[in-house]
Design a protein around this motif. Structure first.
Motif, PDB file in Angstrom:
ATOM      1  N   LEU A 349       0.832  -1.203   0.000  1.00 25.07           N
ATOM      2  CA  LEU A 349       0.000   0.000   0.000  1.00 25.07           C
ATOM      3  C   LEU A 349       0.871   1.260   0.000  1.00 25.07           C
ATOM      4  O   LEU A 349       0.622   2.206  -0.771  1.00 25.07           O
ATOM      5  N   THR A 350       1.883   1.288   0.847  1.00 26.83           N
ATOM      6  CA  THR A 350       2.765   2.456   0.901  1.00 26.83           C
ATOM      7  C   THR A 350       3.477   2.669  -0.431  1.00 26.83           C
ATOM      8  O   THR A 350       3.561   3.799  -0.932  1.00 26.83           O
ATOM      9  N   ALA A 351       3.999   1.587  -1.019  1.00 27.87           N
ATOM     10  CA  ALA A 351       4.722   1.701  -2.290  1.00 27.87           C
ATOM     11  C   ALA A 351       3.834   2.251  -3.391  1.00 27.87           C
ATOM     12  O   ALA A 351       4.324   2.896  -4.325  1.00 27.87           O
ATOM     13  N   HIS A 352       2.525   2.025  -3.273  1.00 24.90           N
ATOM     14  CA  HIS A 352       1.593   2.515  -4.292  1.00 24.90           C
ATOM     15  C   HIS A 352       0.922   3.821  -3.874  1.00 24.90           C
ATOM     16  O   HIS A 352      -0.055   4.255  -4.507  1.00 24.90           O
ATOM     17  N   GLY A 353       1.408   4.433  -2.795  1.00 25.03           N
ATOM     18  CA  GLY A 353       0.883   5.731  -2.380  1.00 25.03           C
ATOM     19  C   GLY A 353      -0.485   5.680  -1.755  1.00 25.03           C
ATOM     20  O   GLY A 353      -1.225   6.674  -1.795  1.00 25.03           O
ATOM     21  N   LEU A 354      -0.835   4.543  -1.138  1.00 25.80           N
ATOM     22  CA  LEU A 354      -2.170   4.357  -0.585  1.00 25.80           C
ATOM     23  C   LEU A 354      -2.151   4.340   0.941  1.00 25.80           C
ATOM     24  O   LEU A 354      -1.203   3.831   1.555  1.00 25.80           O
ATOM     25  N   PRO A 355      -3.204   4.845   1.578  1.00 27.53           N
ATOM     26  CA  PRO A 355      -3.275   4.810   3.044  1.00 27.53           C
ATOM     27  C   PRO A 355      -3.266   3.373   3.570  1.00 27.53           C
ATOM     28  O   PRO A 355      -3.781   2.457   2.922  1.00 27.53           O
ATOM     29  N   GLY A 356      -2.714   3.221   4.766  1.00 31.18           N
ATOM     30  CA  GLY A 356      -2.628   1.900   5.378  1.00 31.18           C
ATOM     31  C   GLY A 356      -3.370   1.798   6.689  1.00 31.18           C
ATOM     32  O   GLY A 356      -3.101   0.886   7.479  1.00 31.18           O
ATOM     33  N   THR A 357      -4.302   2.727   6.942  1.00 31.12           N
ATOM     34  CA  THR A 357      -5.049   2.687   8.198  1.00 31.12           C
ATOM     35  C   THR A 357      -6.536   2.853   7.962  1.00 31.12           C
ATOM     36  O   THR A 357      -6.972   3.433   6.972  1.00 31.12           O
ATOM     37  N   VAL A 358      -7.309   2.347   8.925  1.00 27.81           N
ATOM     38  CA  VAL A 358      -8.746   2.581   9.001  1.00 27.81           C
ATOM     39  C   VAL A 358      -8.956   3.430  10.252  1.00 27.81           C
ATOM     40  O   VAL A 358      -8.751   2.945  11.373  1.00 27.81           O
ATOM     41  N   PRO A 359      -9.316   4.708  10.109  1.00 28.07           N
ATOM     42  CA  PRO A 359      -9.385   5.593  11.277  1.00 28.07           C
ATOM     43  C   PRO A 359     -10.262   5.079  12.414  1.00 28.07           C
ATOM     44  O   PRO A 359      -9.925   5.275  13.578  1.00 28.07           O
ATOM     45  N   SER A 360     -11.358   4.419  12.099  1.00 25.51           N
ATOM     46  CA  SER A 360     -12.220   3.918  13.169  1.00 25.51           C
ATOM     47  C   SER A 360     -11.549   2.795  13.960  1.00 25.51           C
ATOM     48  O   SER A 360     -11.948   2.501  15.090  1.00 25.51           O
ATOM     49  N   CYS A 361     -10.519   2.192  13.377  1.00 26.13           N
ATOM     50  CA  CYS A 361      -9.810   1.100  14.055  1.00 26.13           C
ATOM     51  C   CYS A 361      -8.657   1.613  14.911  1.00 26.13           C
ATOM     52  O   CYS A 361      -8.377   1.053  15.980  1.00 26.13           O
TER      53      CYS A 361
END
Length: 407
Positions: A349-361
């Motif tokens: 996810l990081t390598a593709h520029g994507l978030p790696g968290t779910v804020p509610s979690c």
């Protein structure tokens, strides 16, 4: 993309390296497990690490030495995993590092520290390395844990009922992946899983002999009897009643904590202490998931290898017609390697520029792209960014046969 996930948990007994082939298919991330290897910390490094962890004191010189030596140990594991699992063709390494301190105070996390300098991994493998996953979530107001929650949510999405993912490492954590259309996913640490059990075995079994570091096959718990007064005192710990999201660690659940709880309990036999702590883990996990009316609990981590813990957890979960207990192996992810595979996904996810968290979690204000990237020896070449994050995770076997798909 072939990604190697490196993980050493709160039990700090070994480095797990899991290799995965990850490919995006529409809104689904397809994970093909390529295998796992495990590298045990050598005795000297493990002793140095144990001696530096809370509540012990340490020095910056010791922290520097540990950061280097753990980084070198992670590098050796990555080299071996690339050779044995990827045929020398890994594209990316994702290293969780070794958590040594999680600064939690007043119901929130203020900082977190993982050791294992990524430069050693990048230099040894020539591959780019994503590391330092937790601090960005903390900086946005999150707990920095459990970070595997985004993988759990993608993996279990669409599964009937209310599935809960459970990791039984040193600390237990759960992800309530689906609790109805009106409720967002939730994740939190339940309390000690193996942390206090391991501490008791090391301290009390066979006079604290070095050969004893865990309750192998639950043998001690099986011989012991639960000490009811001690269990009641342990269950009075305020952490269990705190609202989620929340996180904890060995900063709280350590040997002096256990000794304080045992004060006034006489001198229970080692097997009775271990049985009591095993029941504590089963009870606190079951109490944590019961309010969500969980229909199934999918367990992974070292605790799944303890048959007594699993039997008592099954008993506690089913006490009121509750959840079915199964392991992640049944859904295609080896329970011993699930967290390492999860960090491989986080690295992707990081390598593709994507978030790696779910804020509610995690409790963060917003999703974040996690970690820092250390270039490989030839320079930094990352894939093109992806604008839309995958919503689901499918696990497939090497022969492309279906194992499980989040619907």
């Amino acid at each position: 993309m072939r990604v190697i996930g490196l993980m050493s948990g709160t039990s700090y007994d070994a480095i797990d390296a899991a290799a995965a082939d990850l490919a995006l298919d529409g809104d689904t991330l397809v994970l093909t497990p390529l295998g796992m290897i495990s590298e045990v910390y050598d005795d000297e490094l493990r002793a140095a690490l144990a001696g530096a962890l809370p509540p012990a004191g340490t020095t910056l010189a010791d922290v520097c030495r540990l950061d280097t030596r753990i980084g070198q140990a992670f590098a050796a594991a990555a080299v071996r995993a690339d050779r044995e699992l990827c045929g020398g063709r890994a594209d990316l390494i994702a290293s969780h590092g070794q958590t040594v301190y999680h600064w939690a105070e007043g119901g929130r996390v203020h900082g977190t520290l993982q050791l294992g300098e990524a430069a050693w991994i990048a230099e040894a493998t020539s591959r780019p390395v994503v590391s330092g996953f937790r601090p960005r979530d903390v900086a946005t107001g999150g707990q920095g844990a459990p970070l595997v929650s985004i993988v759990d949510v993608m993996w279990l999405r669409g599964r009937p009922g209310v599935p809960v993912a459970l990791n039984l490492g040193g600390i237990g954590n759960v992800t309530v992946a689906s609790a109805g259309v009106s409720r967002e996913p939730l994740a939190f640490d339940t309390g000690p899983a193996n942390a206090l059990i391991d501490a008791a075995v090391r301290e009390f079994a066979d006079g604290g002999g070095a050969a004893y570091s865990m309750d192998t096959d639950g043998a001690l718990a099986a011989r012991g009897r639960v000490h009811a007064p001690l269990l009641r005192r342990l269950l009075d710990e305020p952490y269990y009643a705190a609202p989620a999201p929340k996180t904890t660690g060995k900063e709280l659940f350590h040997l002096p904590y256990l000794r304080a709880a045992m004060a006034g309990s006489g001198t229970p036999a080692a097997e009775d202490v271990v049985a009591t702590l095993t029941r504590l883990t089963a009870r606190t996990v079951a109490d944590a998931v019961r309010p969500f009316a969980a229909t199934e609990v999918i367990a992974s981590g070292g605790g799944t290898r303890n048959p007594v813990l699993m039997e008592w957890l099954r008993e506690e979960l089913g006490a009121e017609g509750g959840a079915v207990l199964r392991t992640s192996d049944e859904l295609g992810l080896p329970s011993a390697a699930k967290e390492a595979y999860a960090f491989a996904v986080l690295g992707w996810l990081t390598a593709h520029g994507l978030p790696g968290t779910v804020p509610s979690c995690t409790g963060a204000r917003r999703p974040s792209v996690l970690g820092s990237v250390t270039p490989g020896r030839p320079g930094l070449r990352l894939p093109e960014p992806v604008t839309t994050a995958p919503a689901r995770l499918t696990v497939c076997a090497k022969d492309n046969s279906h194992l499980f798909t989040g619907r």
